[in-house]
Motif scaffolding. Structure first.
Motif, PDB file in Angstrom:
ATOM      1  N   CYS A 131      -4.096   2.750  -0.988  1.00 45.08           N
ATOM      2  CA  CYS A 131      -4.864   2.596   0.243  1.00 45.08           C
ATOM      3  C   CYS A 131      -5.783   1.383   0.187  1.00 45.08           C
ATOM      4  N   VAL A 132      -5.529   0.443   1.051  1.00 43.45           N
ATOM      5  CA  VAL A 132      -6.382  -0.740   1.134  1.00 43.45           C
ATOM      6  C   VAL A 132      -7.342  -0.613   2.305  1.00 43.45           C
ATOM      7  N   GLY A 133      -7.393   0.569   2.915  1.00 43.48           N
ATOM      8  CA  GLY A 133      -8.373   0.816   3.964  1.00 43.48           C
ATOM      9  C   GLY A 133      -8.017   0.210   5.306  1.00 43.48           C
ATOM     10  N   ALA A 134      -6.765  -0.138   5.508  1.00 40.51           N
ATOM     11  CA  ALA A 134      -6.330  -0.642   6.809  1.00 40.51           C
ATOM     12  C   ALA A 134      -5.297   0.324   7.376  1.00 40.51           C
ATOM     13  N   CYS A 135      -5.559   1.629   7.193  1.00 42.30           N
ATOM     14  CA  CYS A 135      -4.565   2.656   7.520  1.00 42.30           C
ATOM     15  C   CYS A 135      -4.167   2.634   8.992  1.00 42.30           C
ATOM     16  N   GLY A 184      -0.579   4.359  -0.031  1.00 42.68           N
ATOM     17  CA  GLY A 184      -1.449   5.478   0.346  1.00 42.68           C
ATOM     18  C   GLY A 184      -0.747   6.373   1.353  1.00 42.68           C
ATOM     19  N   THR A 185      -1.395   7.499   1.659  1.00 43.58           N
ATOM     20  CA  THR A 185      -0.740   8.508   2.490  1.00 43.58           C
ATOM     21  C   THR A 185      -0.326   7.973   3.857  1.00 43.58           C
ATOM     22  N   ALA A 186      -1.236   7.252   4.517  1.00 47.48           N
ATOM     23  CA  ALA A 186      -0.926   6.773   5.863  1.00 47.48           C
ATOM     24  C   ALA A 186       0.258   5.811   5.821  1.00 47.48           C
ATOM     25  N   CYS A 187       0.280   4.962   4.824  1.00 50.22           N
ATOM     26  CA  CYS A 187       1.375   3.992   4.715  1.00 50.22           C
ATOM     27  C   CYS A 187       2.673   4.671   4.306  1.00 50.22           C
ATOM     28  N   CYS A 207       0.848  -1.187   0.000  1.00 50.56           N
ATOM     29  CA  CYS A 207       0.000   0.000   0.000  1.00 50.56           C
ATOM     30  C   CYS A 207       0.882   1.235   0.000  1.00 50.56           C
ATOM     31  N   GLY A 265      -5.766   6.951   2.892  1.00 52.23           N
ATOM     32  CA  GLY A 265      -5.639   7.336   4.292  1.00 52.23           C
ATOM     33  C   GLY A 265      -6.991   7.524   4.941  1.00 52.23           C
ATOM     34  N   ALA A 288       0.714  -1.145   5.407  1.00 54.04           N
ATOM     35  CA  ALA A 288       0.007  -2.388   5.161  1.00 54.04           C
ATOM     36  C   ALA A 288       0.412  -3.016   3.830  1.00 54.04           C
TER      37      ALA A 288
END
Ligand SMILES: Cc1cc2nc3c(=O)[nH]c(=O)nc-3n(C[C@H](O)[C@H](O)[C@H](O)COP(=O)(O)O)c2cc1C
Ligand code: SF4
Ligand code: FES
Ligand code: FES
Lengths: 167, 535
Positions: A131-135, A92-95, A90, B208, A140
């Motif tokens: 983003c796989v939605g497990a932020c 995405g931003t959080a990852c 992933c 996110g 992830a």
């Protein structure tokens, strides 16, 4: 009077074509079921090859160019056969904030794989996702469909190493 | 079916179960990834051998503190999350001890206190049943009030009355732009067309963010109920949920919920034995951020490439297959049933003048508690970051919080006392967006963060219009150069100029907002850019 369109024969006797046909039948062979149909091809075969694109185009009675256009527009569809194992990192931003770049660098250094590539013996494909939605568990990784949270380069590489050697 | 019949049905479901205590295991996606399914099995087994028949073990939706999963709550039947005993990081071997704790003292080593701000500062409307009910059980939803608002609307209210209630609530769309929901509904209702559609936007392309995912996985029936109420209000008979394929569990739970709702008569040709007809189908996305944009989403449902088209005409006038179409976000629909049950005036009391109700946020990044929260609008960023999220770990300093996803912006420390609502955030140069909040600590470079977002916009651009397609590419190249330490003053000036061009000239929201992360980091962290420039 319009004649009912002639449906093409199944490309070969692989039973998975029946699943694809069922999706199209359920949607009355309507053009708007194209994406659904491509999903079902990819679920069954793992990717979309030329045979599949031609078969879908003929069945739904639309130009091949349109089917190709849709197949290449969406990120989930792939025209290349996947490896025996797939690792989706992933990005995405959080990852990203929690170190996804390090995971990708680790895989590049260890397996010489970049996103979108499969290694030479076909054991492992590397992909990225937005983003796989497990932020909450960032960074992830989705390994063969299973979401793994809070990964570090070390434990991810160890897991991949185990998979690649076992297969 | 009338409200009395529904109440009777609820009473019957309730009477079928005699347990007094519940052990609730989170089976939403994040906790499943941390291994909650084996925990559920182990607890069921322990309950069968150690239990006294007065306890039930069940799977429930997200309880919020996802990073501490798998979470398990031990509670009196119907008791809220805050008054239950919460256990964190549970493993299957803990099962016998948890069961023994039903009669004895709690298992201290697993305790997750619920008297901390993370739980206490929340107000749950959208998430009222999340973590409480089994998302795969229609009877559980009914026992906890599910579908009562739908029955109430179709048996006791006119469509105009429904719209009046939604307008009075002051609810604004939760998908990003914050358009007044009542106004949108009344526009579609006024269209003189026999065929209209309701679409639920469950694409959640914002990286996110996982609010919509959690709602769909934890309480899918409330989304179906909200859509059915909307359909009644605007005169539609057909609905679609466009959900991203990356959310397989949400897809599966929606399929289960739709089947159950059809069987029970809450969807179909005669909803609850009234003349009102409404049915819902799922459509799977295929991984394209731009498909969250409403006109692109409709193109995708029609089986085409998901490319936006100019508006007007707006979907309200000419949407799916040219018919008037109402399109709302998951969380917007999830707010509808409580607004009908308790009245628009009740909802309008919560929140601030211009932003009513609560907002669900997905907290992620460099903080102690990552997960999902629902708080009243108007709460300060500081309360969310310092209290609810538990602050920054490892002794690091806070640097910025990014709100609104790739179209949002980064807010620095001096503005942490700003209340969170649509208008205040806009004044700071960012947006509420769909509710992703990512906290960045001092270790991150804001130039890198801006480059990251630009890379996102560049590769997600659908390519239809040139300012966005080539503009984002150029901006990314400039940011790359500056981040590498090879940029010049002219590069920075060109970057700023491009921001203006791309913002003003792009066709859809993706291009129009792509410069935001650059503009907002330039506004508050310009010194970081300048420090990187070659003299
Ligand atoms: C590039 C882009 C992506 C979007 N992605 C989403 C999304 O993932 N989910 C969503 O609900 N709205 C998204 N939107 C907003 C929708 O176009 C639309 O405004 C929204 O679904 C309306 O629902 P609401 O009024 O309930 O907010 C996006 C908009 C743009 C421009
Ligand atoms: S602004 Fe970007 S995403 Fe939107 S239509 Fe233009 S090219 Fe496509
Ligand atoms: S950003 Fe990676 S799971 Fe959300
Ligand atoms: S997914 Fe279990 S607490 Fe959020």
């Amino acid at each position: 009077m319009t004649l009912p369109p002639i449906r093409p024969p199944l490309p070969n006797d692989d039973p998975r074509w029946k699943l694809v046909n069922a999706t199209m039948r359920r949607n009355g062979y309507a053009g708007h079921a194209l994406i659904e149909t491509l999903h079902s091809v990819q679920d069954a075969f793992g990717y979309l090859d030329e045979t599949a694109l031609r078969f879908v185009a003929a069945s739904l009675d639309m130009p091949l160019s349109k089917v190709y256009g849709v197949a290449t527009f969406y990120h989930i569809f792939t025209l290349k056969p996947p490896g025996r194992h797939t690792c989706v990192v992933c990005t995405g931003t959080a990852c990203y904030i929690k170190g996804a770049t390090g995971l990708l660098e680790g895989i590049l250094a260890h397996f010489a794989l970049r996103p979108g590539e499969t290694n030479e013996d076909g054991a492992l494909s590397l992909l990225t996702a937005r983003c796989v939605g497990a932020c909450g568990l960032a960074p992830a990784v989705v390994l063969d469909g299973e979401v793994l949270g809070k990964q570090t380069p070390e434990n991810l590489l160890a897991k991949l190493e185990g998979l690649v050697h076992a297969s | 079916m009338h409200l009395d019949d529904l109440a009777e049905l609820a009473a019957r479901h309730r009477a079928e179960e005699t347990h007094e205590q519940e052990i609730r295991v989170c089976v939403a996606a994040s906790c499943q990834s941390s291994g909650s399914l084996p925990v559920l099995e182990a607890l069921k087994e322990a309950c069968a051998t150690q239990g006294n028949g007065r306890c039930k073990v069940k799977g429930v939706g997200c309880m919020g503190l996802c990073s501490a999963g798998p979470l398990v709550a031990v509670a009196e039947r119907d008791a809220e999350l805050n008054s239950s005993l919460l256990y964190r990081n549970v493993t299957p071997v803990d099962a016998p001890e948890i069961l023994a704790s039903l009669q004895g003292p709690p298992v201290e080593r697993l305790r997750c206190p619920t008297d901390q701000p993370f739980f206490q500062q929340q107000v749950r409307i959208v998430l009222e049943r999340s973590g409480l009910i089994d998302p795969e059980s229609l009877p559980e939803a009914i026992v906890h009030g599910g579908y009562s608002a739908l029955i109430q609307t179709i048996t006791e209210m006119t469509p105009a009355e429904v719209i009046r209630e939604v307008t009075a609530s002051g609810l604004r769309g939760r998908g990003g732009a914050g358009y007044p929901t009542g106004l949108k509904w009344s526009t579609v209702a006024k269209m003189p067309s026999a065929q209209k559609y309701v679409i639920c936007n469950a694409d959640e392309g914002d990286p996110g963010a996982f609010m919509d995912r959690a709602v769909l996985e934890s309480d899918p029936h409330r989304v179906l109920e909200g859509m059915a109420i909307a359909a009644y209000a605007i005169g539609a008979s057909k609905g679609y949920i466009y959900v991203r394929a990356e959310y397989p569990l949400a897809v599966a739970r929606l399929e289960t919920a739709i089947r159950a709702a059809r069987r029970a008569g809450f969807l179909g040709a005669r909803v609850a034995d009234t003349p009102f007809a409404f049915d819902i189908d799922l459509r799977l996305g295929a991984g394209a951020f731009v498909c969250g944009e409403e006109t692109a989403l409709m193109a995708s449902i029609e089986g085409l490439r998901g490319q936006p088209r100019p508006r007007p005409p707006y979907p309200a006038e000419s949407g799916l297959w040219g018919c008037p179409t109402l399109i709302n976000n998951v969380e917007t629909f999830a707010n509808i049933a409580p607004i009908i049950r308790k009245g628009g005036a009740w909802f309008a009391q919560i929140g601030t003048e211009g932003s009513k109700g609560t907002k669900v946020f997905a907290l992620a990044g460099r903080i102690k508690n990552t997960g999902l929260i629902e708080v009243p609008m108007g709460i300060t960023l500081r309360a969310i970051i310092e209290e609810i999220s538990g602050g920054i770990p490892d002794g690091k300093r806070f640097k910025a919080v990014q709100t609104g996803g790739p179209s949002g912006g980064c807010i620095p420390e001096q503005y942490l006392d700003t209340p969170v609502d649509y208008d205040s955030l806009k004044t700071l140069g960012t947006i509420m967006g769909s509710g992703g909040m990512i906290v960045i600590d001092e270790t991150a470079s804001m130039v890198d963060v801006a480059r990251f977002f630009m890379e996102f916009c560049m590769s997600e651009s659908c390519g239809k219009c040139i300012p966005c397609r080539t503009g984002t590419w150029q901006m990314h190249a400039l940011l790359e150069k500056i981040a590498r330490g090879a940029g010049t003053d002219e590069d920075l000036a060109l970057l700023e100029e491009l921001c203006e061009v791309v913002r003003a000239m792009s066709l859809c929201g993706l291009g129009q907002t792509a410069p935001n992360p650059v503009l907002s980091t330039l506004r508050y962290f310009r010194h970081e850019y300048e420090a990187k420039l070659r003299a």
